[in-house]
Design an enzyme around this catalytic site. Structure first.
Site, PDB file in Angstrom:
ATOM      1  N   GLN A   1     -21.641-104.050  90.292  1.00 53.58           N
ATOM      2  CA  GLN A   1     -22.074-102.706  90.666  1.00 53.58           C
ATOM      3  C   GLN A   1     -21.545-102.318  92.046  1.00 53.58           C
ATOM      4  O   GLN A   1     -21.509-103.152  92.953  1.00 53.58           O
ATOM      5  CB  GLN A   1     -23.605-102.612  90.693  1.00 53.58           C
ATOM      6  CG  GLN A   1     -24.064-101.164  90.795  1.00 53.58           C
ATOM      7  CD  GLN A   1     -25.531-101.005  91.129  1.00 53.58           C
ATOM      8  OE1 GLN A   1     -26.025-101.588  92.099  1.00 53.58           O
ATOM      9  NE2 GLN A   1     -26.230-100.209  90.347  1.00 53.58           N
TER      10      GLN A   1
ATOM     11  N   CYS B   1     -29.793 -95.427  94.092  1.00 52.35           N
ATOM     12  CA  CYS B   1     -30.345 -95.997  95.325  1.00 52.35           C
ATOM     13  C   CYS B   1     -30.923 -94.872  96.198  1.00 52.35           C
ATOM     14  O   CYS B   1     -30.228 -93.917  96.531  1.00 52.35           O
ATOM     15  CB  CYS B   1     -29.260 -96.753  96.097  1.00 52.35           C
ATOM     16  SG  CYS B   1     -29.915 -97.491  97.599  1.00 52.35           S
TER      17      CYS B   1
ATOM     18  N   LYS C   1     -25.686 -95.707  86.791  1.00 50.42           N
ATOM     19  CA  LYS C   1     -27.142 -95.883  86.856  1.00 50.42           C
ATOM     20  C   LYS C   1     -27.733 -94.768  87.714  1.00 50.42           C
ATOM     21  O   LYS C   1     -27.316 -94.590  88.865  1.00 50.42           O
ATOM     22  CB  LYS C   1     -27.456 -97.260  87.462  1.00 50.42           C
ATOM     23  CG  LYS C   1     -28.925 -97.620  87.533  1.00 50.42           C
ATOM     24  CD  LYS C   1     -29.081 -99.122  87.758  1.00 50.42           C
ATOM     25  CE  LYS C   1     -30.518 -99.559  87.915  1.00 50.42           C
ATOM     26  NZ  LYS C   1     -31.039 -99.393  89.266  1.00 50.42           N
TER      27      LYS C   1
ATOM     28  N   HIS D   1     -33.380 -94.977  85.582  1.00 49.37           N
ATOM     29  CA  HIS D   1     -34.626 -95.495  86.155  1.00 49.37           C
ATOM     30  C   HIS D   1     -35.565 -94.286  86.206  1.00 49.37           C
ATOM     31  O   HIS D   1     -35.242 -93.280  86.847  1.00 49.37           O
ATOM     32  CB  HIS D   1     -34.354 -96.084  87.550  1.00 49.37           C
ATOM     33  CG  HIS D   1     -35.598 -96.499  88.276  1.00 49.37           C
ATOM     34  ND1 HIS D   1     -35.619 -96.777  89.616  1.00 49.37           N
ATOM     35  CD2 HIS D   1     -36.877 -96.694  87.835  1.00 49.37           C
ATOM     36  CE1 HIS D   1     -36.850 -97.130  89.969  1.00 49.37           C
ATOM     37  NE2 HIS D   1     -37.623 -97.082  88.913  1.00 49.37           N
TER      38      HIS D   1
ATOM     39  N   ASN E   1     -35.036 -97.834  82.118  1.00 50.25           N
ATOM     40  CA  ASN E   1     -35.368 -98.785  83.175  1.00 50.25           C
ATOM     41  C   ASN E   1     -36.614 -98.330  83.943  1.00 50.25           C
ATOM     42  O   ASN E   1     -36.751 -97.163  84.267  1.00 50.25           O
ATOM     43  CB  ASN E   1     -34.163 -98.914  84.125  1.00 50.25           C
ATOM     44  CG  ASN E   1     -34.457 -99.679  85.401  1.00 50.25           C
ATOM     45  OD1 ASN E   1     -34.246 -99.178  86.501  1.00 50.25           O
ATOM     46  ND2 ASN E   1     -34.945-100.886  85.283  1.00 50.25           N
ATOM     47  N   GLY E   2     -37.494 -99.287  84.161  1.00 51.25           N
ATOM     48  CA  GLY E   2     -38.664 -99.025  84.989  1.00 51.25           C
ATOM     49  C   GLY E   2     -39.923 -99.673  84.463  1.00 51.25           C
ATOM     50  O   GLY E   2     -40.378 -99.350  83.367  1.00 51.25           O
ATOM     51  N   ASP E   3     -40.432-100.653  85.213  1.00 50.91           N
ATOM     52  CA  ASP E   3     -41.779-101.219  84.992  1.00 50.91           C
ATOM     53  C   ASP E   3     -41.924-102.112  83.760  1.00 50.91           C
ATOM     54  O   ASP E   3     -43.064-102.400  83.369  1.00 50.91           O
ATOM     55  CB  ASP E   3     -42.840-100.101  84.891  1.00 50.91           C
ATOM     56  CG  ASP E   3     -42.811 -99.140  86.053  1.00 50.91           C
ATOM     57  OD1 ASP E   3     -42.238 -99.491  87.098  1.00 50.91           O
ATOM     58  OD2 ASP E   3     -43.358 -98.029  85.913  1.00 50.91           O
TER      59      ASP E   3
ATOM     60  N   ARG F   1     -37.858-105.944  88.352  1.00 51.91           N
ATOM     61  CA  ARG F   1     -38.957-106.696  88.969  1.00 51.91           C
ATOM     62  C   ARG F   1     -39.676-107.584  87.961  1.00 51.91           C
ATOM     63  O   ARG F   1     -40.172-108.658  88.312  1.00 51.91           O
ATOM     64  CB  ARG F   1     -39.921-105.709  89.637  1.00 51.91           C
ATOM     65  CG  ARG F   1     -39.294-105.020  90.846  1.00 51.91           C
ATOM     66  CD  ARG F   1     -40.120-103.829  91.276  1.00 51.91           C
ATOM     67  NE  ARG F   1     -40.257-102.892  90.163  1.00 51.91           N
ATOM     68  CZ  ARG F   1     -41.204-101.976  90.061  1.00 51.91           C
ATOM     69  NH1 ARG F   1     -42.117-101.867  91.002  1.00 51.91           N
ATOM     70  NH2 ARG F   1     -41.247-101.157  89.028  1.00 51.91           N
TER      71      ARG F   1
HETATM   72  C1  LIG Z   1     -35.417-106.073  95.445  1.00 56.66           C
HETATM   73  C2  LIG Z   1     -34.722-104.978  94.675  1.00 56.66           C
HETATM   74  C3  LIG Z   1     -33.365-104.799  94.829  1.00 56.66           C
HETATM   75  C4  LIG Z   1     -32.704-103.785  94.109  1.00 56.66           C
HETATM   76  N1  LIG Z   1     -31.358-103.637  94.230  1.00 56.66           N
HETATM   77  C5  LIG Z   1     -30.706-102.721  93.471  1.00 56.66           C
HETATM   78  C6  LIG Z   1     -29.294-102.614  93.486  1.00 56.66           C
HETATM   79  O1  LIG Z   1     -28.588-103.330  94.206  1.00 56.66           O
HETATM   80  N2  LIG Z   1     -28.719-101.679  92.676  1.00 56.66           N
HETATM   81  C7  LIG Z   1     -29.459-100.855  91.863  1.00 56.66           C
HETATM   82  O2  LIG Z   1     -28.897-100.040  91.130  1.00 56.66           O
HETATM   83  N3  LIG Z   1     -30.794-100.936  91.834  1.00 56.66           N
HETATM   84  C8  LIG Z   1     -31.425-101.854  92.598  1.00 56.66           C
HETATM   85  N4  LIG Z   1     -32.778-101.968  92.505  1.00 56.66           N
HETATM   86  C9  LIG Z   1     -33.505-101.143  91.523  1.00 56.66           C
HETATM   87  C10 LIG Z   1     -33.622-101.900  90.201  1.00 56.66           C
HETATM   88  O3  LIG Z   1     -32.363-102.176  89.664  1.00 56.66           O
HETATM   89  C11 LIG Z   1     -34.430-101.092  89.168  1.00 56.66           C
HETATM   90  O4  LIG Z   1     -33.771 -99.891  88.900  1.00 56.66           O
HETATM   91  C12 LIG Z   1     -35.839-100.774  89.649  1.00 56.66           C
HETATM   92  O5  LIG Z   1     -36.439-101.879  90.284  1.00 56.66           O
HETATM   93  C13 LIG Z   1     -36.745-100.337  88.483  1.00 56.66           C
HETATM   94  O6  LIG Z   1     -36.771-101.309  87.478  1.00 56.66           O
HETATM   95  P1  LIG Z   1     -37.966-102.400  87.360  1.00 56.66           P
HETATM   96  O7  LIG Z   1     -39.248-101.654  87.325  1.00 56.66           O
HETATM   97  O8  LIG Z   1     -37.657-103.137  86.092  1.00 56.66           O
HETATM   98  O9  LIG Z   1     -37.868-103.240  88.599  1.00 56.66           O
HETATM   99  C14 LIG Z   1     -33.444-102.945  93.236  1.00 56.66           C
HETATM  100  C15 LIG Z   1     -34.815-103.144  93.101  1.00 56.66           C
HETATM  101  C16 LIG Z   1     -35.458-104.138  93.799  1.00 56.66           C
HETATM  102  C17 LIG Z   1     -36.948-104.329  93.604  1.00 56.66           C
END
Ligand SMILES: Cc1cc2nc3c(=O)[nH]c(=O)nc-3n(C[C@H](O)[C@H](O)[C@H](O)COP(=O)(O)O)c2cc1C
Length: 343
Positions: free
Chosen positions: A73, A104, A143, A175, A200-202, A225
């Protein structure tokens, strides 16, 4: 939907580990592969640093042999820079696809025209995706978040999804939160589920996963997460059941992570301390796991904080500790005494 027929993702179950800066390092991804994850994505690299040939940034693209479907990425805000990256990836990189981060929310990224800032700059986004996707035969994915703003009337992901396909994206991940929202409240799956995207999310359980796929539009779920809290989530999704994992089995997993860390960062004193610091980063998430055997109601919900509980054995209680001192003690079980400045 037809626009996505050329998508590189087969329509059957393909679990994806989300890109996770710092914590989604190679040893952690290797652990997720052992737990049945299908597709892994590396940590975000800055497109400008990639073009400059920055060694540290290029190192983020290292792939373990077990990562059989692997994406990288980048965050980049300008067509020429992203296209140059795309060209370099084709020549220099072992990856199956590359993803453009347009989700981001951090000011340091958005302030430079990258990340979620691109959601408000459709014309520039069009140029980036059109030019970069044509520059390489490597599939390009994007994304995004639901939009920049909290106000639902200003969401624009639904407008972008079909356009991104026309411009050349092979798949889009949404997300389900806005940039302003960051991580507050739950992700908006009603919105995601109407689109042919990677959702994506949660996601914290196989039940969440299946429920989101039920409408037939969402191609698969990307898990971030949830994997940090319980890397065995991929196994649960595959087997469609909860795993009431024992503390001793979790300890084995931690041992695996440390072994993979020493393998990757080296087993000299520098490698040991690097492994320890990434172990501690992971434990800060892993401690949030509440054993399913102790839960009265399933599925578990990601924003329910660990209320502090007594485990079924001493180790289970210790693994749930939110104290950094306890994480350091855990690291010492595998890596020997921690340096005094860490304590
Ligand atoms: C510690 C951490 C680092 C992350 N780093 C990135 C990243 O480098 N690139 C990105 O697109 N999203 C990043 N995210 C977002 C996650 O990829 C994801 O979109 C977001 O956490 C929601 O999904 P989840 O609820 O399954 O965690 C990061 C999230 C966390 C918690």
């Amino acid at each position: 939907m037809e626009d996505y027929e050329k998508n590189m993702l087969p329509r059957d179950l393909q679990t994806i580990l989300a890109p996770l800066t710092t914590v989604g390092n190679l040893p952690f991804r290797r652990l997720c592969k052992l737990q049945g994850c299908d597709i892994t994505v590396g940590e975000m690299a800055l497109a400008s640093k990639i073009v400059e040939g920055n060694g540290g940034e290029w190192a983020l693209f290292r792939r373990h042999v077990s990562e059989d479907v692997f994406g990288i990425q980048i965050a980049g805000g300008w067509p020429d820079v992203v296209a140059k990256c795309a060209e370099l990836f084709e020549r220099e990189c072992s990856a199956d696809f590359f993803d453009l981060n347009c989700g981001c929310p951090l000011d340091g990224i958005c302030g430079k025209g990258m990340g979620a800032e691109l959601l408000e700059k459709p014309q520039r986004l069009q140029e980036i995706v059109t030019i970069a996707s044509r520059t390489t035969s490597l599939p390009m994915t994007v994304k995004i978040r639901v939009g920049q703003h909290e106000d639902p009337s200003r969401r624009n992901a639904h407008l972008l999804v079909p356009r991104l396909a026309d411009w050349g994206a092979s798949a889009v991940t949404i997300h389900g939160r806005s940039r302003q929202q960051r991580y507050s409240r739950l992700a908006n799956w009603e919105y995601i589920e109407e689109r042919p995207v990677i959702g994506n999310g949660d996601v914290l359980s196989w039940e969440d996963y299946e429920q989101h796929l039920q409408g037939g539009k969402v191609q698969t779920c990307m898990i971030g997460r949830g994997a940090l809290i319980k890397p065995w989530i991929f196994k649960e999704v595959k087997e469609r059941k909860y795993w009431d994992i024992r503390s001793s089995e979790r300890l084995e997993m931690m041992k695996d992570f440390v072994r993979f860390g020493l393998d990757h960062w080296g087993s000299d004193s520098v490698g040991v301390e690097k492994t320890r610091s990434f172990f501690l980063e992971w434990q800060a998430w892993h401690c949030r796991y509440i054993p399913v055997g102790l839960l009265e109601i399933l599925p578990p919900v990601i924003n329910h904080r660990n209320p502090g509980f007594t485990g079924r054995d001493e180790l289970e209680t210790k693994l749930a500790s939110t104290q950094a001192d306890d994480w350091i003690k855990l690291s010492e079980m595998f890596l020997g005494p921690a340096p005094p400045d860490l304590k």
